[in-house]
Design a protein around this motif. Structure first.
Motif, PDB file in Angstrom:
ATOM      1  N   PHE A 260       7.959  37.697  40.709  1.00  0.00           N
ATOM      2  CA  PHE A 260       6.553  37.950  41.033  1.00  0.00           C
ATOM      3  C   PHE A 260       6.239  37.445  42.446  1.00  0.00           C
ATOM      4  O   PHE A 260       5.573  38.131  43.229  1.00  0.00           O
ATOM      5  CB  PHE A 260       5.631  37.284  40.012  1.00  0.00           C
ATOM      6  N   LEU A 261       6.718  36.258  42.770  1.00  0.00           N
ATOM      7  CA  LEU A 261       6.495  35.728  44.114  1.00  0.00           C
ATOM      8  C   LEU A 261       7.134  36.632  45.160  1.00  0.00           C
ATOM      9  O   LEU A 261       6.492  36.960  46.178  1.00  0.00           O
ATOM     10  CB  LEU A 261       7.040  34.301  44.225  1.00  0.00           C
ATOM     11  N   GLU A 262       8.368  37.055  44.932  1.00  0.00           N
ATOM     12  CA  GLU A 262       9.043  37.956  45.872  1.00  0.00           C
ATOM     13  C   GLU A 262       8.284  39.261  46.047  1.00  0.00           C
ATOM     14  O   GLU A 262       8.156  39.776  47.164  1.00  0.00           O
ATOM     15  CB  GLU A 262      10.471  38.243  45.401  1.00  0.00           C
TER      16      GLU A 262
ATOM     17  N   ILE B 231       6.402  36.276  48.964  1.00  0.00           N
ATOM     18  CA  ILE B 231       6.420  34.821  49.005  1.00  0.00           C
ATOM     19  C   ILE B 231       7.821  34.378  48.596  1.00  0.00           C
ATOM     20  O   ILE B 231       8.325  34.793  47.554  1.00  0.00           O
ATOM     21  CB  ILE B 231       5.379  34.209  48.043  1.00  0.00           C
ATOM     22  N   ARG B 232       8.439  33.540  49.425  1.00  0.00           N
ATOM     23  CA  ARG B 232       9.768  33.036  49.102  1.00  0.00           C
ATOM     24  C   ARG B 232       9.665  32.089  47.908  1.00  0.00           C
ATOM     25  O   ARG B 232       8.931  31.113  47.944  1.00  0.00           O
ATOM     26  CB  ARG B 232      10.352  32.304  50.302  1.00  0.00           C
ATOM     27  N   PRO B 233      10.377  32.381  46.829  1.00  0.00           N
ATOM     28  CA  PRO B 233      10.320  31.511  45.647  1.00  0.00           C
ATOM     29  C   PRO B 233      10.932  30.132  45.944  1.00  0.00           C
ATOM     30  O   PRO B 233      11.917  30.030  46.659  1.00  0.00           O
ATOM     31  CB  PRO B 233      11.165  32.240  44.606  1.00  0.00           C
ATOM     32  N   SER B 234      10.301  29.113  45.418  1.00  0.00           N
ATOM     33  CA  SER B 234      10.849  27.755  45.456  1.00  0.00           C
ATOM     34  C   SER B 234      10.479  27.112  44.126  1.00  0.00           C
ATOM     35  O   SER B 234       9.606  27.606  43.411  1.00  0.00           O
ATOM     36  CB  SER B 234      10.269  26.951  46.624  1.00  0.00           C
ATOM     37  N   SER B 235      11.128  26.017  43.802  1.00  0.00           N
ATOM     38  CA  SER B 235      10.837  25.369  42.520  1.00  0.00           C
ATOM     39  C   SER B 235       9.378  24.920  42.450  1.00  0.00           C
ATOM     40  O   SER B 235       8.732  25.047  41.412  1.00  0.00           O
ATOM     41  CB  SER B 235      11.781  24.193  42.276  1.00  0.00           C
ATOM     42  N   GLN B 236       8.828  24.432  43.579  1.00  0.00           N
ATOM     43  CA  GLN B 236       7.434  23.992  43.586  1.00  0.00           C
ATOM     44  C   GLN B 236       6.481  25.178  43.395  1.00  0.00           C
ATOM     45  O   GLN B 236       5.517  25.094  42.632  1.00  0.00           O
ATOM     46  CB  GLN B 236       7.083  23.282  44.900  1.00  0.00           C
TER      47      GLN B 236
ATOM     48  N   ASN C 199      -4.173  33.439  50.308  1.00  0.00           N
ATOM     49  CA  ASN C 199      -4.005  34.440  51.367  1.00  0.00           C
ATOM     50  C   ASN C 199      -3.286  35.687  50.873  1.00  0.00           C
ATOM     51  O   ASN C 199      -3.541  36.780  51.367  1.00  0.00           O
ATOM     52  CB  ASN C 199      -3.262  33.837  52.563  1.00  0.00           C
ATOM     53  N   LYS C 200      -2.414  35.532  49.887  1.00  0.00           N
ATOM     54  CA  LYS C 200      -1.693  36.678  49.319  1.00  0.00           C
ATOM     55  C   LYS C 200      -2.480  37.351  48.192  1.00  0.00           C
ATOM     56  O   LYS C 200      -2.066  38.367  47.653  1.00  0.00           O
ATOM     57  CB  LYS C 200      -0.322  36.237  48.789  1.00  0.00           C
ATOM     58  N   GLY C 201      -3.614  36.767  47.812  1.00  0.00           N
ATOM     59  CA  GLY C 201      -4.472  37.388  46.805  1.00  0.00           C
ATOM     60  C   GLY C 201      -3.987  37.232  45.382  1.00  0.00           C
ATOM     61  O   GLY C 201      -4.363  38.028  44.513  1.00  0.00           O
ATOM     62  N   ILE C 202      -3.167  36.212  45.091  1.00  0.00           N
ATOM     63  CA  ILE C 202      -2.672  36.056  43.722  1.00  0.00           C
ATOM     64  C   ILE C 202      -3.413  34.972  42.949  1.00  0.00           C
ATOM     65  O   ILE C 202      -3.185  34.814  41.756  1.00  0.00           O
ATOM     66  CB  ILE C 202      -1.149  35.825  43.669  1.00  0.00           C
ATOM     67  N   ILE C 203      -4.284  34.233  43.622  1.00  0.00           N
ATOM     68  CA  ILE C 203      -5.182  33.306  42.940  1.00  0.00           C
ATOM     69  C   ILE C 203      -6.560  33.455  43.555  1.00  0.00           C
ATOM     70  O   ILE C 203      -6.733  34.106  44.591  1.00  0.00           O
ATOM     71  CB  ILE C 203      -4.717  31.824  43.010  1.00  0.00           C
ATOM     72  N   LYS C 204      -7.525  32.836  42.913  1.00  0.00           N
ATOM     73  CA  LYS C 204      -8.912  32.932  43.350  1.00  0.00           C
ATOM     74  C   LYS C 204      -9.520  31.533  43.394  1.00  0.00           C
ATOM     75  O   LYS C 204      -9.206  30.696  42.549  1.00  0.00           O
ATOM     76  CB  LYS C 204      -9.675  33.806  42.348  1.00  0.00           C
ATOM     77  N   GLU C 205     -10.367  31.308  44.381  1.00  0.00           N
ATOM     78  CA  GLU C 205     -11.109  30.053  44.474  1.00  0.00           C
ATOM     79  C   GLU C 205     -12.425  30.185  43.736  1.00  0.00           C
ATOM     80  O   GLU C 205     -13.064  31.234  43.777  1.00  0.00           O
ATOM     81  CB  GLU C 205     -11.463  29.736  45.932  1.00  0.00           C
ATOM     82  N   ILE C 206     -12.825  29.110  43.097  1.00  0.00           N
ATOM     83  CA  ILE C 206     -14.134  29.046  42.451  1.00  0.00           C
ATOM     84  C   ILE C 206     -14.837  27.827  43.025  1.00  0.00           C
ATOM     85  O   ILE C 206     -14.344  26.715  42.898  1.00  0.00           O
ATOM     86  CB  ILE C 206     -14.017  28.897  40.922  1.00  0.00           C
TER      87      ILE C 206
END
Length: 143
Positions: free
Chosen positions: A10-12, A16-21, A66-73
């Motif tokens: 999903f990150l790729e 977005i480069r996947p990392s454990s974090q 910035n990538k649009g995969i989460i939203k701020e409230i």
């Protein structure tokens, strides 16, 4: 985005480069609908991954935004909360316990075409009052 088979993939797919974090943060946000703050995310994830830093959490939240995969409230201009539910929905904020809950209200299609000179790219509705749990607590106090 209702099911995740592979968080790294999903990150790729979102460049977005996947990392454990990043995978841990994404999984946390997808599985916990508690609308956490960055500090809450850091505290919870540092239990699982003691090497994670607060800067890593903040930087990845910014990247995800910035990538649009989460939203701020931002409900009260004091703390920013985060979520992965990107579909239009409303939020209910309990004035007693402070819990934020998603509401499946589909009537968020407000016609913004008549607002000349503005470009609206999101609509948020926040309802405030007492949640079911706090109403029950109030009833028990009165008895």
């Amino acid at each position: 985005m209702t099911r995740f088979e592979n968080y790294g993939k999903f990150l790729e797919e979102n460049n977005i480069r996947p990392s454990s974090q990043r995978i841990l943060m994404l999984k946390y946000l997808k599985e916990n609908h508690i609308h956490p703050t960055a500090d809450k995310i850091f505290v919870d994830l540092s239990r699982k991954l003691p090497t994670i830093s607060k800067a890593t959490v903040y930087n990845n939240l910014k990247l995800f935004l910035n990538k649009g995969i989460i939203k701020e409230i931002n409900l009260d201009n004091t703390e920013v909360h985060y979520e992965m539910v990107l579909e239009d929905h409303a939020h209910f904020v309990c004035r007693a316990c402070g819990k934020i809950q998603d509401l499946n209200i589909n009537s968020l299609n407000i016609d913004t075409t008549s607002i000349d000179g503005y470009e609206v790219d999101s609509q948020d509705i926040y309802l405030k009052g007492l949640c079911k749990d706090c109403i029950e607590k109030e009833k028990l106090k009165k008895n």
